[in-house]
Design a protein around this motif. Structure first.
Motif, PDB file in Angstrom:
ATOM      1  N   UNK A  41       0.792  -1.222   0.000  1.00  0.00           N
ATOM      2  CA  UNK A  41       0.000   0.000   0.000  1.00  0.00           C
ATOM      3  C   UNK A  41       0.831   1.283   0.000  1.00  0.00           C
ATOM      4  N   UNK A  42       2.029   1.229  -0.508  1.00  0.00           N
ATOM      5  CA  UNK A  42       2.887   2.415  -0.689  1.00  0.00           C
ATOM      6  C   UNK A  42       3.015   3.240   0.591  1.00  0.00           C
ATOM      7  N   UNK A  43       3.124   2.554   1.712  1.00  0.00           N
ATOM      8  CA  UNK A  43       3.327   3.190   3.019  1.00  0.00           C
ATOM      9  C   UNK A  43       2.173   4.082   3.458  1.00  0.00           C
ATOM     10  N   UNK A  44       0.988   3.883   2.890  1.00  0.00           N
ATOM     11  CA  UNK A  44      -0.176   4.674   3.301  1.00  0.00           C
ATOM     12  C   UNK A  44      -0.579   4.275   4.717  1.00  0.00           C
ATOM     13  N   UNK A  45      -1.245   5.185   5.413  1.00  0.00           N
ATOM     14  CA  UNK A  45      -1.662   4.922   6.790  1.00  0.00           C
ATOM     15  C   UNK A  45      -2.796   3.895   6.807  1.00  0.00           C
ATOM     16  N   UNK A  46      -2.977   3.199   7.938  1.00  0.00           N
ATOM     17  CA  UNK A  46      -4.084   2.248   8.027  1.00  0.00           C
ATOM     18  C   UNK A  46      -5.438   2.910   7.737  1.00  0.00           C
ATOM     19  N   UNK A  47      -5.647   4.137   8.214  1.00  0.00           N
ATOM     20  CA  UNK A  47      -6.915   4.838   7.957  1.00  0.00           C
ATOM     21  C   UNK A  47      -7.105   5.071   6.456  1.00  0.00           C
ATOM     22  N   UNK A  48      -6.045   5.466   5.764  1.00  0.00           N
ATOM     23  CA  UNK A  48      -6.113   5.697   4.320  1.00  0.00           C
ATOM     24  C   UNK A  48      -6.448   4.390   3.595  1.00  0.00           C
ATOM     25  N   UNK A  49      -5.775   3.321   3.969  1.00  0.00           N
ATOM     26  CA  UNK A  49      -5.998   2.020   3.331  1.00  0.00           C
ATOM     27  C   UNK A  49      -7.441   1.569   3.537  1.00  0.00           C
ATOM     28  N   UNK A  50      -7.941   1.729   4.762  1.00  0.00           N
ATOM     29  CA  UNK A  50      -9.321   1.317   5.041  1.00  0.00           C
ATOM     30  C   UNK A  50     -10.318   2.116   4.192  1.00  0.00           C
ATOM     31  N   UNK A  51     -10.101   3.423   4.071  1.00  0.00           N
ATOM     32  CA  UNK A  51     -11.026   4.273   3.334  1.00  0.00           C
ATOM     33  C   UNK A  51     -10.932   4.083   1.816  1.00  0.00           C
ATOM     34  N   UNK A  52      -9.713   4.144   1.289  1.00  0.00           N
ATOM     35  CA  UNK A  52      -9.542   4.168  -0.170  1.00  0.00           C
ATOM     36  C   UNK A  52      -9.331   2.802  -0.825  1.00  0.00           C
ATOM     37  N   UNK A  93      -2.355  -5.832  -8.152  1.00  0.00           N
ATOM     38  CA  UNK A  93      -1.767  -5.657  -9.482  1.00  0.00           C
ATOM     39  C   UNK A  93      -2.856  -5.324 -10.504  1.00  0.00           C
ATOM     40  N   UNK A  94      -3.975  -6.032 -10.397  1.00  0.00           N
ATOM     41  CA  UNK A  94      -5.062  -5.833 -11.353  1.00  0.00           C
ATOM     42  C   UNK A  94      -5.762  -4.480 -11.169  1.00  0.00           C
ATOM     43  N   UNK A  95      -5.875  -4.003  -9.929  1.00  0.00           N
ATOM     44  CA  UNK A  95      -6.656  -2.798  -9.635  1.00  0.00           C
ATOM     45  C   UNK A  95      -5.812  -1.583  -9.262  1.00  0.00           C
ATOM     46  N   UNK A  96      -4.536  -1.647  -9.469  1.00  0.00           N
ATOM     47  CA  UNK A  96      -3.654  -0.547  -9.086  1.00  0.00           C
ATOM     48  C   UNK A  96      -4.135   0.794  -9.643  1.00  0.00           C
ATOM     49  N   UNK A  97      -4.512   0.822 -10.905  1.00  0.00           N
ATOM     50  CA  UNK A  97      -4.930   2.074 -11.538  1.00  0.00           C
ATOM     51  C   UNK A  97      -6.314   2.536 -11.094  1.00  0.00           C
ATOM     52  N   UNK A  98      -7.080   1.684 -10.440  1.00  0.00           N
ATOM     53  CA  UNK A  98      -8.414   2.050  -9.958  1.00  0.00           C
ATOM     54  C   UNK A  98      -8.360   2.767  -8.608  1.00  0.00           C
ATOM     55  N   UNK A  99      -7.221   2.726  -7.942  1.00  0.00           N
ATOM     56  CA  UNK A  99      -7.055   3.343  -6.624  1.00  0.00           C
ATOM     57  C   UNK A  99      -6.512   4.755  -6.809  1.00  0.00           C
ATOM     58  N   UNK A 100      -7.105   5.712  -6.089  1.00  0.00           N
ATOM     59  CA  UNK A 100      -6.639   7.103  -6.150  1.00  0.00           C
ATOM     60  C   UNK A 100      -5.496   7.267  -5.150  1.00  0.00           C
ATOM     61  N   UNK A 101      -4.284   6.997  -5.588  1.00  0.00           N
ATOM     62  CA  UNK A 101      -3.116   7.007  -4.717  1.00  0.00           C
ATOM     63  C   UNK A 101      -2.766   8.408  -4.215  1.00  0.00           C
TER      64      UNK A 101
END
Length: 106
Positions: A41-52, A93-101
């Protein structure tokens, strides 16, 4: 200089070296969210991962009963959030581009 060893010498040498060589440990199937945040998850916070990721794509949550889901305890209420790595890696890998990083937490 050529060194010639007998079969007995080679066997003795192999027995001495064998304990020093450790086979690579296979990656576990399950991991805690905190242990895979950097990698998946590119070092995103747990809150960010849960939301996005977890909330934006509810099909990844095992509790929702979908085949191929890969996160257990997505919101960590009373339990540790666990990731099933074989499915998670393929899905990411399949949905990487669907996530607003670049998304920011509200």
């Amino acid at each position: 200089m050529e060194l010639k060893l007998s079969d007995v010498d080679l066997q003795a040498l192999a027995e001495q070296i064998a304990p020093l060589i450790s086979p690579a440990k296979p990656e576990p199937d399950w991991a805690k969210l905190k242990d895979v945040r950097d990698d998946l998850f590119a070092e995103k916070s747990p809150a960010w991962i849960r939301l996005y990721v977890f909330d934006a794509f509810p099909e990844v949550q095992i509790e929702n009963g979908q085949s191929g889901a890969w996160v257990k305890g997505a919101h960590g209420k009373g339990s540790v959030t666990k990731i099933y790595l074989p499915y998670a890696r393929a899905w990411m890998h399949e949905h990487h581009d669907d996530i607003d990083w670049m998304a920011k937490l509200p």
